[in-house]
Design a protein around this motif. Structure first.
Motif, PDB file in Angstrom:
ATOM      1  N   THR A 106      -2.283  14.277  -6.530  1.00 54.14           N
ATOM      2  CA  THR A 106      -0.936  14.605  -7.001  1.00 54.14           C
ATOM      3  C   THR A 106       0.030  13.494  -6.594  1.00 54.14           C
ATOM      4  OG1 THR A 106      -1.439  16.937  -6.713  1.00 54.14           O
ATOM      5  CG2 THR A 106       0.875  16.376  -6.956  1.00 54.14           C
ATOM      6  N   LYS A 107      -0.192  12.991  -5.382  1.00 48.53           N
ATOM      7  CA  LYS A 107       0.625  11.886  -4.895  1.00 48.53           C
ATOM      8  C   LYS A 107       0.408  10.641  -5.774  1.00 48.53           C
ATOM      9  CE  LYS A 107      -0.132  11.640  -0.515  1.00 48.53           C
ATOM     10  NZ  LYS A 107      -0.161  11.580   0.934  1.00 48.53           N
ATOM     11  N   LYS A 156      -0.386  10.630  -8.849  1.00 45.93           N
ATOM     12  CA  LYS A 156       0.318  10.906 -10.096  1.00 45.93           C
ATOM     13  C   LYS A 156       1.813  10.608  -9.953  1.00 45.93           C
ATOM     14  CE  LYS A 156      -1.278  14.577 -13.038  1.00 45.93           C
ATOM     15  NZ  LYS A 156      -1.313  16.032 -13.179  1.00 45.93           N
ATOM     16  N   ALA A 157       2.354  10.960  -8.801  1.00 44.29           N
ATOM     17  CA  ALA A 157       3.789  10.789  -8.588  1.00 44.29           C
ATOM     18  C   ALA A 157       4.155   9.324  -8.402  1.00 44.29           C
ATOM     19  CB  ALA A 157       4.223  11.597  -7.374  1.00 44.29           C
ATOM     20  N   LEU A 158       3.306   8.569  -7.698  1.00 46.43           N
ATOM     21  CA  LEU A 158       3.687   7.204  -7.321  1.00 46.43           C
ATOM     22  C   LEU A 158       3.192   6.142  -8.295  1.00 46.43           C
ATOM     23  CD1 LEU A 158       3.113   7.576  -3.486  1.00 46.43           C
ATOM     24  CD2 LEU A 158       5.297   7.248  -4.620  1.00 46.43           C
ATOM     25  N   ILE A 186       0.864  -1.186   0.000  1.00 45.72           N
ATOM     26  CA  ILE A 186       0.000   0.000   0.000  1.00 45.72           C
ATOM     27  C   ILE A 186       0.898   1.232   0.000  1.00 45.72           C
ATOM     28  CG2 ILE A 186      -1.703   1.292   1.320  1.00 45.72           C
ATOM     29  CD1 ILE A 186      -2.896  -1.417   2.075  1.00 45.72           C
ATOM     30  N   VAL A 187       0.926   1.932  -1.127  1.00 48.29           N
ATOM     31  CA  VAL A 187       1.889   3.030  -1.259  1.00 48.29           C
ATOM     32  C   VAL A 187       1.311   4.362  -0.794  1.00 48.29           C
ATOM     33  CG1 VAL A 187       3.343   2.008  -3.039  1.00 48.29           C
ATOM     34  CG2 VAL A 187       1.282   3.248  -3.714  1.00 48.29           C
ATOM     35  N   ILE A 188      -0.027   4.486  -0.863  1.00 48.20           N
ATOM     36  CA  ILE A 188      -0.662   5.686  -0.320  1.00 48.20           C
ATOM     37  C   ILE A 188      -1.762   5.220   0.609  1.00 48.20           C
ATOM     38  CG2 ILE A 188      -2.038   7.741  -0.827  1.00 48.20           C
ATOM     39  CD1 ILE A 188      -0.722   7.818  -3.567  1.00 48.20           C
ATOM     40  N   ASP A 189      -1.814   5.809   1.787  1.00 50.47           N
ATOM     41  CA  ASP A 189      -2.838   5.414   2.749  1.00 50.47           C
ATOM     42  C   ASP A 189      -3.370   6.692   3.400  1.00 50.47           C
ATOM     43  OD1 ASP A 189      -4.431   4.159   4.540  1.00 50.47           O
ATOM     44  OD2 ASP A 189      -2.826   3.395   5.808  1.00 50.47           O
ATOM     45  N   ASP A 190      -4.179   7.424   2.645  1.00 49.20           N
ATOM     46  CA  ASP A 190      -4.665   8.722   3.123  1.00 49.20           C
ATOM     47  C   ASP A 190      -6.067   8.604   3.697  1.00 49.20           C
ATOM     48  OD1 ASP A 190      -2.400  10.036   2.456  1.00 49.20           O
ATOM     49  OD2 ASP A 190      -3.373  11.564   1.222  1.00 49.20           O
ATOM     50  N   SER A 247      -7.048  17.148  -4.396  1.00 55.78           N
ATOM     51  CA  SER A 247      -5.982  17.258  -5.393  1.00 55.78           C
ATOM     52  C   SER A 247      -4.597  16.952  -4.804  1.00 55.78           C
ATOM     53  CB  SER A 247      -6.007  18.629  -6.063  1.00 55.78           C
ATOM     54  OG  SER A 247      -5.977  19.644  -5.118  1.00 55.78           O
ATOM     55  N   ALA A 248      -4.399  17.231  -3.506  1.00 58.62           N
ATOM     56  CA  ALA A 248      -3.083  16.919  -2.917  1.00 58.62           C
ATOM     57  C   ALA A 248      -2.837  15.418  -2.967  1.00 58.62           C
ATOM     58  CB  ALA A 248      -3.026  17.419  -1.476  1.00 58.62           C
ATOM     59  N   THR A 249      -3.854  14.644  -2.579  1.00 63.04           N
ATOM     60  CA  THR A 249      -3.727  13.192  -2.605  1.00 63.04           C
ATOM     61  C   THR A 249      -3.564  12.692  -4.040  1.00 63.04           C
ATOM     62  OG1 THR A 249      -5.099  13.063  -0.648  1.00 63.04           O
ATOM     63  CG2 THR A 249      -4.859  11.054  -1.908  1.00 63.04           C
ATOM     64  N   MET A 289      -7.517  16.216 -13.283  1.00 63.39           N
ATOM     65  CA  MET A 289      -6.063  16.089 -13.185  1.00 63.39           C
ATOM     66  C   MET A 289      -5.522  15.007 -14.117  1.00 63.39           C
ATOM     67  SD  MET A 289      -5.596  16.647  -9.091  1.00 63.39           S
ATOM     68  CE  MET A 289      -3.829  16.798  -9.206  1.00 63.39           C
ATOM     69  N   LYS A 290      -6.405  14.442 -14.933  1.00 66.74           N
ATOM     70  CA  LYS A 290      -6.010  13.398 -15.891  1.00 66.74           C
ATOM     71  C   LYS A 290      -5.238  12.280 -15.206  1.00 66.74           C
ATOM     72  CE  LYS A 290      -5.590  16.754 -19.664  1.00 66.74           C
ATOM     73  NZ  LYS A 290      -6.625  16.360 -20.604  1.00 66.74           N
TER      74      LYS A 290
END
Lengths: 314, 431
Positions: B247-248, B250-252, B229-233, B243-245, B276-277
């Motif tokens: 963006t993450k 998009k990055a990961l 699990i790379v993002i766990d918001d 959008s902050a999440t 944000m495509k």
């Protein structure tokens, strides 16, 4: 340091992304500014009402929702086009002006001289009534207006900007500029500032403070309405989402200082940017904590500054 | 004017009489018509009445879903009446429900449950809308040993308190998106040609009990496959922008994005995924239907996986309602408000709750609430809504959650594969 990174693996990972790929900083910064501008707008009128009338208006966010629903309803009836959206903005401004005036005459005028608690209760009551009326008319489904514009891409597609967010930002900036000019240049603006400084002295000098209060409260409601029209274009609304904007408005105005309009813009933008970076690095669950943390920090700095001033005077 | 006075006087007198037994130390319930089941008068109809009680959110933030629930209850009651009522020990009965509006607030819900049990003397309860309200009411029904069949409270925290009188027809919340993890594992093996343990998941849920249950379910299943699990918001409740999440995300570049945050979360996320495509091959969320993501964000919603308790295309059926499709058709005909939209699962499961009660009464052969409770606990029933069988904790363990994918503006069932009517479209394409 490494031990810490093991413990906060995701946080460290997120931080390193920002250093390794600076392009994401640009995305966060742009989003932060665009988001913050809309927050600032919904807090804008509160700074006036708080500063001039000393009324802490808890119905702030619910005014925003009314504006949002009016614009949404217009797009449902006439279809989504830039002109309808603009008409929604103007119509929300006008309708909320009327609503603000009515509420001032019916409720606020009666509680303005009472203590803090009474005006809090009164505006809380207004907030509940507005939310329930919206719920009765429109139902509790979430609504939003999607103009369906293609997002602008910058820096080779890594950064996207939604045109409606940009549109909202420009309108927010325009509205802010108009209000600041109005407060500086017009007679009514001067009267409002005079009343804010000292209502008794203003009355002695022949200013009809009751009219000033009515005007200020209506102006606040109208700006909120316009903010609502923008919010429905970029996010989603629901009869009970008003509280989000009320809370943010209070944080922004408290950080800026009451009646300090340029300060509201600065702290609104700051809040937007902090939320974005905080959400990215620490996770969305910390967005709110960061906002409140920043508020505490600002208040602390202010306290220290004032204490130092006092010592100088002594 | 006179009549009004008369009515007022009568009301006063009645209130006075009501107070008298209290004054003389007699229990009021001895005099009040306190029978939950009273034989109907011969004039009206042959069948007696079984009175159920329900606190429902008819105003406040849950009012839309509260209404779906009520419509579901009422539709089932009418169907049962048309089919000859509930047969208990050779006699027939019809259901009647006493409704109160809980204003979408748990405290009010608990008060109303007390009132239904103590003043209205109901012996059997139907559930309210939402886990929060059910959590507030279940301790009350438990205290008075009143069996409650609920259809709208999915939080698994309802089923670890040792409640004996609570029965839920729906799947619990930790199952909502767990099937997306299984699906991602299948896709990894069959189409990506990599091990399930290489799958990277981005998990975004709202910070409330229901969504946190979903998160727990996903984490458990991901751990089973060894996925990362790379993002766990966790989104705050008064969030307006993700959008902050994103963006993450998009990055990961995760393989799967799993999100849940009621209608607001679903609408905001879908909207911003488009803006944000965001290019993730698999996106699974909850509350697609209530947020109407197809209607509002048509193009962006394409390829989204949506978890649902029930869909009208499933092959379940029962003798009372017919098939899931039959239910859907007749329900639409009965209520105008569903003419232009699909029947929400909230209504279907509410109808199933009534059906479970009917079945239990008939098997118990008695109106005694303890016997009805035991019959409920032994339920093993196939319905148009799915199989229903309760665990000792009271949750339905027989019915799986279903994943539907948005394909050309339609919700099509793609998982579990046993019930799938369509093939999964993978990877999701940015439109």
């Amino acid at each position: 340091m490494f031990g810490l990174c093991d413990f906060f693996a995701q946080t460290c990972g997120n931080l390193s992304i920002l250093f390794a790929a600076p392009v994401f900083n640009v995305q966060l910064l742009i989003d932060g500014v665009l988001v913050g501008a809309v927050f600032a707008l919904s807090a804008y009128g509160l700074a006036l009402v708080w500063g001039v009338m000393n009324v802490k208006n808890l119905a702030q966010g619910d005014f925003v929702m009314v504006g949002g629903y009016l614009t949404w309803w217009l797009t449902q009836t006439f279809g989504v086009s830039p002109w309808v959206l603009l008409a929604g903005l103007v119509a929300s401004f006008a309708l909320l002006w009327g609503l603000g005036w009515l509420l001032y005459r019916l409720v606020i005028a009666k509680v303005i001289d009472r203590d803090l608690f009474t005006s809090l209760l009164a505006t809380f009551g207004i907030a509940i009534v507005i939310a329930q009326v919206l719920n009765l008319i429109f139902g509790s489904d979430t609504q939003s207006v999607d103009p369906g514009y293609e997002s602008l891409t910058l820096l080779g597609g890594a950064v996207t900007v939604a045109p409606q967010k940009l549109f909202a930002f420009l309108l927010a900036a325009l509205l802010a500029a108009v209000v600041i000019t109005f407060m500086k240049r017009s007679r009514m603006g001067q009267a409002i500032r005079a009343t804010a400084q000292d209502p008794r002295a203003a009355r002695v000098l022949g200013i009809d403070t009751d009219r000033v209060y009515a005007f200020t409260y209506s102006l606040n409601a109208a700006i909120c309405g316009a903010a609502g029209a923008l919010i429905v274009m970029i996010w989603v609304i629901q009869p009970f989402y008003g509280i989000t904007y009320s809370i943010r408005a209070f944080v922004i105005v408290t950080a800026a200082g009451f009646g300090n309009l340029p300060g509201v813009i600065a702290s609104g933008l700051g809040l937007g940017i902090f939320e974005q970076f905080g959400g990215f690095v620490l996770g969305a669950e910390f967005q709110q904590a960061i906002v409140v943390g920043v508020l505490v920090f600002v208040l602390l700095i202010r306290q220290i500054q004032q204490a130092m001033n006092r010592q100088v005077v002594q | 004017m006179k009549t009004i006075k008369k009515v007022a006087l009568t009301a006063l007198a009645a209130a006075g009489f009501g107070a008298v037994p209290g004054l003389f130390g007699l229990p009021g319930s001895l005099l009040a018509p306190g029978f939950a089941a009273t034989p109907g008068s011969a004039m009206a109809q042959e069948c007696g009445t079984i009175t159920l009680g329900a606190a429902l959110s008819l105003t406040g933030k849950y009012s839309t879903n509260g209404l779906h629930t009520k419509n579901g209850y009422e539709f089932a009651i009418r169907k049962i009446k048309e089919a000859g009522g509930v047969k208990v020990g050779g006699k027939c009965y019809n259901f009647k429900v006493i409704y109160y509006d809980d204003e979408s607030t748990p405290a009010r819900g608990a008060q109303l449950a007390e009132r239904l049990i103590n003043q209205d003397k109901v012996q059997y309860m139907l559930g309210p809308y939402s886990s929060g309200l059910t959590k507030a009411i279940a301790p009350v029904t438990e205290k008075y040993k009143i069996p409650m069949v609920e259809a709208e409270g999915a939080s698994r925290s309802l089923f670890n308190k040792g409640y004996k009188y609570l029965f839920a027809v729906l799947s619990t919340s930790e199952q909502y998106l767990a099937s997306a993890v299984t699906l991602a594992a299948e896709v990894a093996e069959k189409r990506q040609g990599k091990k399930p343990s290489d799958v990277r998941i981005a998990l975004v849920v709202e910070n409330d009990p229901f969504s946190l249950d979903i998160r727990a379910g996903v984490k458990e299943d991901a751990a089973k496959y060894g996925m990362k699990i790379v993002i766990d918001d966790r989104m705050p409740r008064d969030l307006s922008d993700v959008s902050a999440t994103l963006t993450k995300v998009k990055a990961l570049k995760p393989d799967v994005l799993i999100a849940s945050g009621h209608s607001k979360g679903a609408a905001t996320l879908t909207r911003q995924v488009g803006e944000m495509k965001i290019d993730v091959p698999m996106i699974a969320i909850t509350h697609c239907e209530s947020a109407d993501i197809i209607g509002k964000f048509g193009k962006t919603a394409e390829g989204f996986l949506c978890s649902t308790q029930w869909a009208e295309t499933l092959s379940y059926k029962d003798p009372l309602f017919g098939s899931a499709a039959d239910f859907n058709r007749e329900f639409k005909a009965a209520y105008d408000m569903y003419k232009n939209r699909s029947v929400p699962y909230q209504a279907a499961q509410a109808a199933a709750a009534i059906y479970v009660f009917k079945d239990a009464f008939e098997r118990a052969g008695s109106l005694d609430k303890e016997k009805v409770r035991d019959a409920l606990a032994a339920t093993d029933l196939m319905t148009f809504y799915g199989p229903i069988k309760f665990s000792p904790a009271g949750n339905n363990i027989a019915k799986p959650m279903v994943l539907r994918q948005v394909q050309n503006g339609q919700y099509n069932v793609v998982a579990p594969s046993k019930f799938a009517s369509h093939k999964l479209i993978w990877p999701r394409k940015v439109q």
